[in-house]
Motif scaffolding. Structure first.
Motif, PDB file in Angstrom:
ATOM      1  N   LEU A 184     -51.861 -47.483   8.321  1.00  0.00           N
ATOM      2  CA  LEU A 184     -52.130 -48.617   9.206  1.00  0.00           C
ATOM      3  C   LEU A 184     -53.467 -48.456   9.918  1.00  0.00           C
ATOM      4  O   LEU A 184     -54.027 -47.349   9.974  1.00  0.00           O
TER       5      LEU A 184
ATOM      6  N   LEU B 115     -44.834 -53.811   8.195  1.00  0.00           N
ATOM      7  CA  LEU B 115     -44.259 -52.490   7.970  1.00  0.00           C
ATOM      8  C   LEU B 115     -42.819 -52.593   7.466  1.00  0.00           C
ATOM      9  O   LEU B 115     -42.435 -51.904   6.512  1.00  0.00           O
TER      10      LEU B 115
ATOM     11  N   VAL C 212     -45.483 -43.066   7.449  1.00  0.00           N
ATOM     12  CA  VAL C 212     -46.312 -44.084   8.094  1.00  0.00           C
ATOM     13  C   VAL C 212     -47.314 -43.361   8.982  1.00  0.00           C
ATOM     14  O   VAL C 212     -46.941 -42.520   9.812  1.00  0.00           O
TER      15      VAL C 212
END
Length: 366
Positions: A69, A84, A41
């Protein structure tokens, strides 16, 4: 390579620090991955670092999937957390898997919280890419998102399995972000290490200008200090870990007043908050005016705000204190403050009258 251990019994974990470590990250993650695909991430500003990490994982025989993101504090939200978690579940993340958080404090906080609640807890690896995250938020297991009521009010303690710190990634960090992270470095000297504050006075300018050796030293020293404090008080129950909040009660109020926006980013709020904490301490006769002025001068030298005006905040003391009332440390109507008997002499005071704080802030605004 410098390795620092956070001693937490069965949850003990290492922090590895070395220039160029991002390109070797796969060597360290592979034993944790056990051949499973790795979910990474990150945010949209870190494409170059993501490519380096994925190449390293591939070289170690690991497949990876990136979840990218939007950058910025806005991603620490309910909506992004839900998205997420849904995406990680779609990828088949199991309890024994490790999600990799590649980014600054926003990514680390968000990913850590998602991993704390996903299937009642899965593992994660922190690879912090900002100075602030490297010296502070990636270590210690505090994870959270923001809400309309305030910053970091929804979260959990969830320790990472490992932290990998590469000081070289700071070469791509904007100077404003670098200075903001430097505020957290200096904080460790202000808490209980006058000698380190003096080191910062002597070396801060060169560190900010790009000296890699000074950056490595500052990161290792800061992380060692935080690891020691976290090991002594993981869940902030005996007052030791609370010392790490120096400047944050004032700073979070300033951030709230500016809408938790780019008008005042977190490290800038911490710098201004530390100045206010020392200024309030001096006003209460706890430390000398000279110490308070010395702290403020170092922030100015580093290009950081040293108080309300420099932080761009024009609000009454009562309004700022009202922000403080939403602080998660509030207990039975009392808000503990980190005050100082001098540089390196920080302590927790649970007897502060918020009326006095409001009057002090009003005086600062004049």
């Amino acid at each position: 390579m410098k390795t620092i251990t956070v001693e937490l019994g069965a949850r003990t974990y290492p922090i590895h620090i070395e220039a160029g470590l991002l390109g070797r990250a796969g060597e360290f993650i592979a034993p944790l991955a056990k051949g499973r695909r790795i979910a990474i991430v990150t945010d949209a500003n870190l494409a170059t670092h993501l490519a380096t990490l994925q190449a390293s994982l591939s070289a170690a025989g690991l497949e990876s999937e990136a979840i990218v993101l939007a950058p910025g504090e806005g991603s620490k939200s309910w909506a992004t957390l839900e998205m997420l978690c849904d995406r990680l579940l779609e990828l088949g993340i199991e309890r024994g898997d490790n999600v990799v958080a590649l980014g600054g404090g926003v990514i680390g906080d968000l990913v850590g919280f998602a991993c704390a609640i996903l299937k009642r807890g899965c593992q994660f690896v922190q690879i912090p890419t900002s100075l602030l995250a490297q010296v502070d938020s990636s270590v210690g297991g505090k994870t959270a998102i923001n809400t309309r009521a305030g910053k970091n009010l929804i979260g959990a303690f969830h320790q990472p399995a490992m932290v990998l710190i590469d000081p070289k990634v700071l070469d791509t960090l904007p100077i404003r972000e670098l200075r903001a992270g430097y505020a957290e470095v200096v904080k460790y000297g202000l808490i209980d290490d006058l000698a380190f504050f003096e080191w910062c006075e002597a070396n801060g300018a060169a560190l900010l200008a790009g000296d890699l050796g000074l950056r490595e030293y500052a990161i290792a020293h800061s992380v060692s200090a935080k690891a020691r404090i976290v090991a002594a008080d993981e869940h902030e129950t005996n007052g030791t870990r609370a010392l790490l909040n120096l400047g944050h009660t004032f700073g979070h109020a300033l951030e709230a007043e500016t809408g938790f926006s780019q008008a005042l980013i977190h490290g800038e709020g911490v710098a201004a908050g530390c100045s206010l904490a020392f200024g309030f301490s001096a006003a209460q006769g706890l430390c000398s005016d000279e110490d308070a002025q010395r702290v403020a001068a170092h922030w100015r030298d580093a290009g950081l705000p040293d108080g309300l005006a420099a932080a761009g905040v024009d609000a009454s003391g009562a309004r700022l204190v009202d922000h403080m009332r939403h602080d998660k440390k509030m207990a039975a109507g009392t808000l503990p403050f980190l005050l100082a008997r001098g540089i390196g002499g920080t302590y927790l005071d649970k007897t502060v009258d918020l009326t006095d704080v409001a009057a002090f802030l009003d005086a600062q605004a004049r």
